[in-house]
Design a protein around this motif. Structure first.
Motif, PDB file in Angstrom:
ATOM      1  N   PHE A   1       0.814  -1.210   0.000  1.00  0.00           N
ATOM      2  CA  PHE A   1       0.000   0.000   0.000  1.00  0.00           C
ATOM      3  C   PHE A   1       0.850   1.264   0.000  1.00  0.00           C
ATOM      4  O   PHE A   1       0.320   2.372   0.066  1.00  0.00           O
ATOM      5  CB  PHE A   1      -0.940  -0.001   1.217  1.00  0.00           C
ATOM      6  N   ASN A   2       2.178   1.067  -0.023  1.00  0.00           N
ATOM      7  CA  ASN A   2       3.100   2.203  -0.111  1.00  0.00           C
ATOM      8  C   ASN A   2       2.816   3.244   0.973  1.00  0.00           C
ATOM      9  O   ASN A   2       2.695   4.445   0.717  1.00  0.00           O
ATOM     10  CB  ASN A   2       3.009   2.862  -1.489  1.00  0.00           C
ATOM     11  N   SER A   3       2.698   2.778   2.216  1.00  0.00           N
ATOM     12  CA  SER A   3       2.413   3.678   3.328  1.00  0.00           C
ATOM     13  C   SER A   3       2.977   3.105   4.624  1.00  0.00           C
ATOM     14  O   SER A   3       3.302   1.914   4.703  1.00  0.00           O
ATOM     15  CB  SER A   3       0.902   3.885   3.486  1.00  0.00           C
ATOM     16  N   GLU A   4       3.097   3.957   5.628  1.00  0.00           N
ATOM     17  CA  GLU A   4       3.549   3.492   6.928  1.00  0.00           C
ATOM     18  C   GLU A   4       2.564   2.479   7.509  1.00  0.00           C
ATOM     19  O   GLU A   4       1.352   2.578   7.295  1.00  0.00           O
ATOM     20  CB  GLU A   4       3.689   4.668   7.904  1.00  0.00           C
ATOM     21  N   ASP A   5       3.103   1.517   8.229  1.00  0.00           N
ATOM     22  CA  ASP A   5       2.268   0.520   8.886  1.00  0.00           C
ATOM     23  C   ASP A   5       2.009   0.980  10.321  1.00  0.00           C
ATOM     24  O   ASP A   5       2.960   1.117  11.110  1.00  0.00           O
ATOM     25  CB  ASP A   5       2.976  -0.838   8.888  1.00  0.00           C
ATOM     26  N   PRO A   6       0.773   1.247  10.703  1.00  0.00           N
ATOM     27  CA  PRO A   6       0.497   1.741  12.053  1.00  0.00           C
ATOM     28  C   PRO A   6       0.926   0.738  13.130  1.00  0.00           C
ATOM     29  O   PRO A   6       0.774  -0.474  12.967  1.00  0.00           O
ATOM     30  CB  PRO A   6      -1.020   1.918  12.051  1.00  0.00           C
ATOM     31  N   ILE A   7       1.446   1.263  14.224  1.00  0.00           N
ATOM     32  CA  ILE A   7       1.801   0.443  15.386  1.00  0.00           C
ATOM     33  C   ILE A   7       0.566   0.363  16.278  1.00  0.00           C
ATOM     34  O   ILE A   7       0.111   1.368  16.820  1.00  0.00           O
ATOM     35  CB  ILE A   7       2.976   1.060  16.167  1.00  0.00           C
ATOM     36  N   THR A   8       0.007  -0.828  16.417  1.00  0.00           N
ATOM     37  CA  THR A   8      -1.253  -0.978  17.137  1.00  0.00           C
ATOM     38  C   THR A   8      -1.097  -1.509  18.566  1.00  0.00           C
ATOM     39  O   THR A   8      -2.058  -1.536  19.315  1.00  0.00           O
ATOM     40  CB  THR A   8      -2.197  -1.910  16.369  1.00  0.00           C
ATOM     41  N   ALA A   9       0.107  -1.943  18.948  1.00  0.00           N
ATOM     42  CA  ALA A   9       0.335  -2.412  20.316  1.00  0.00           C
ATOM     43  C   ALA A   9       1.813  -2.292  20.646  1.00  0.00           C
ATOM     44  O   ALA A   9       2.674  -2.538  19.792  1.00  0.00           O
ATOM     45  CB  ALA A   9      -0.124  -3.865  20.494  1.00  0.00           C
ATOM     46  N   VAL A  10       2.119  -1.912  21.876  1.00  0.00           N
ATOM     47  CA  VAL A  10       3.484  -1.840  22.363  1.00  0.00           C
ATOM     48  C   VAL A  10       3.554  -2.423  23.772  1.00  0.00           C
ATOM     49  O   VAL A  10       2.572  -2.414  24.503  1.00  0.00           O
ATOM     50  CB  VAL A  10       4.031  -0.395  22.377  1.00  0.00           C
ATOM     51  N   CYS A  11       4.724  -2.931  24.137  1.00  0.00           N
ATOM     52  CA  CYS A  11       4.907  -3.509  25.462  1.00  0.00           C
ATOM     53  C   CYS A  11       6.403  -3.502  25.776  1.00  0.00           C
ATOM     54  O   CYS A  11       7.239  -3.526  24.864  1.00  0.00           O
ATOM     55  CB  CYS A  11       4.356  -4.935  25.516  1.00  0.00           C
ATOM     56  N   SER A  12       6.757  -3.470  27.048  1.00  0.00           N
ATOM     57  CA  SER A  12       8.154  -3.557  27.449  1.00  0.00           C
ATOM     58  C   SER A  12       8.241  -4.279  28.783  1.00  0.00           C
ATOM     59  O   SER A  12       7.264  -4.364  29.525  1.00  0.00           O
ATOM     60  CB  SER A  12       8.795  -2.163  27.575  1.00  0.00           C
ATOM     61  N   TYR A  13       9.421  -4.817  29.083  1.00  0.00           N
ATOM     62  CA  TYR A  13       9.621  -5.459  30.381  1.00  0.00           C
ATOM     63  C   TYR A  13      11.093  -5.364  30.747  1.00  0.00           C
ATOM     64  O   TYR A  13      11.952  -5.122  29.907  1.00  0.00           O
ATOM     65  CB  TYR A  13       9.170  -6.925  30.353  1.00  0.00           C
ATOM     66  N   ASP A  14      11.369  -5.560  32.036  1.00  0.00           N
ATOM     67  CA  ASP A  14      12.731  -5.489  32.546  1.00  0.00           C
ATOM     68  C   ASP A  14      13.174  -6.909  32.897  1.00  0.00           C
ATOM     69  O   ASP A  14      12.613  -7.537  33.792  1.00  0.00           O
ATOM     70  CB  ASP A  14      12.753  -4.591  33.793  1.00  0.00           C
ATOM     71  N   ASN A  15      14.164  -7.406  32.183  1.00  0.00           N
ATOM     72  CA  ASN A  15      14.628  -8.783  32.420  1.00  0.00           C
ATOM     73  C   ASN A  15      15.934  -8.810  33.209  1.00  0.00           C
ATOM     74  O   ASN A  15      16.691  -9.771  33.151  1.00  0.00           O
ATOM     75  CB  ASN A  15      14.807  -9.527  31.095  1.00  0.00           C
ATOM     76  N   ALA A  16      16.197  -7.709  33.938  1.00  0.00           N
ATOM     77  CA  ALA A  16      17.448  -7.634  34.689  1.00  0.00           C
ATOM     78  C   ALA A  16      17.539  -8.714  35.770  1.00  0.00           C
ATOM     79  O   ALA A  16      18.630  -9.138  36.147  1.00  0.00           O
ATOM     80  CB  ALA A  16      17.578  -6.248  35.334  1.00  0.00           C
ATOM     81  N   ASN A  17      16.372  -9.144  36.253  1.00  0.00           N
ATOM     82  CA  ASN A  17      16.371 -10.162  37.301  1.00  0.00           C
ATOM     83  C   ASN A  17      16.202 -11.563  36.735  1.00  0.00           C
ATOM     84  O   ASN A  17      16.089 -12.505  37.480  1.00  0.00           O
ATOM     85  CB  ASN A  17      15.246  -9.865  38.313  1.00  0.00           C
TER      86      ASN A  17
END
Length: 270
Positions: free
Chosen positions: A254-270
């Protein structure tokens, strides 16, 4: 029922919220608005077709995206809140809405819940609590500029931090606002502090987590195919500078940006 569509879902602990839109009640009294609504929906149909054969449909759909708001005929959505006890339904509440909701979000207050809701038909942020009769009731938000928006609220994330709550609210224009609030004995929200930033929007999803005693980490996804990150210093009530962590999501057919519909993050330091 094919006339009902789920347009929002939120879960918090044993509670869940479902927003069901009744398409039969949209623009029922205005034939011109009905035609506009059908044209606006062409975009979702066109994306399911072979792009090489249907660019004319897509172009027509895009040309309709800036049309005036559709006429709403009475209550068009049922907002349902359920409380579960294991696999058993323990309680169900509902309220009818005269607007098309965006991003209904549950928030826990003491031993009960609240509900924040945006709207695709105006720029308001709506707030609901359980009333004395046990029914969901709208509550007036503080007459404060931090609860006034110039564009529709697209995403809401919440997090309880000690004895207050953090709300991250993003809008269609790319603004992202962070509020630290409390709730008084009358069920009214009180703003403790806030800050705001502006990026290239619309921002259609957000994620919020606490990284240490004074810092919150915020992710936001854009309609324009990128993810940005920023921090919020609770002691100073200040947002750090936003920066891009992922970009150039592209929908080649479609020659267009793909919308970001979900985001998530986590801390795996432990």
């Amino acid at each position: 029922d094919e006339s009902l569509s789920c347009v929002g879902y939120s879960r918090l602990g044993s509670y869940e919220c479902i927003a069901m839109l009744d398409k039969r009640r949209l623009y029922a009294d205005d034939p011109q608005s009905r035609v506009a609504g059908e044209q606006q929906s062409v975009w979702s149909i066109a994306r399911q077709q072979e792009p090489t054969e249907h660019f004319d449909i897509i172009n027509e759909a895009v040309s309709q995206l800036n049309m005036p708001p559709l006429k709403i005929s009475g209550d068009v959505c049922l907002l349902i809140v359920r409380r579960w006890d294991g696999k058993d339904l323990a309680e169900e509440l509902s309220v009818a809405l005269p607007f098309r909701p965006l991003t209904p979000t549950l928030v826990c207050f003491k031993d009960d819940f609240g509900l924040l809701v945006g709207s695709s038909d105006d720029t308001e942020l709506y707030f609901y609590l359980r009333g004395k009769d046990g029914k969901l009731e709208p509550k007036t938000l503080p007459q404060d500029d931090v609860f006034r928006f110039s564009y529709s609220v697209m995403s809401i994330s919440t997090l309880q931090v000690d004895n207050q709550h953090c709300f991250v609210i993003s809008c269609q224009d790319g603004s992202i606002r962070v509020l630290l609030v409390g709730i008084n004995v009358d069920g009214e929200l009180e703003v403790h502090s806030s800050d705001e930033a502006m990026v290239d929007g619309p921002l259609i999803c957000t994620y919020l987590r606490q990284t240490d005693a004074e810092t919150l980490h915020i992710l936001a996804g854009s309609m324009y195919g990128y993810v940005m990150s920023m921090s919020f210093d609770m002691s100073k009530a200040a947002l750090g500078s936003p920066f891009v962590v992922a970009e150039k999501f592209w929908n080649a057919p479609f020659n267009s940006e793909d919308p970001i519909t979900a985001v998530c993050s986590y801390d795996n330091a432990n």
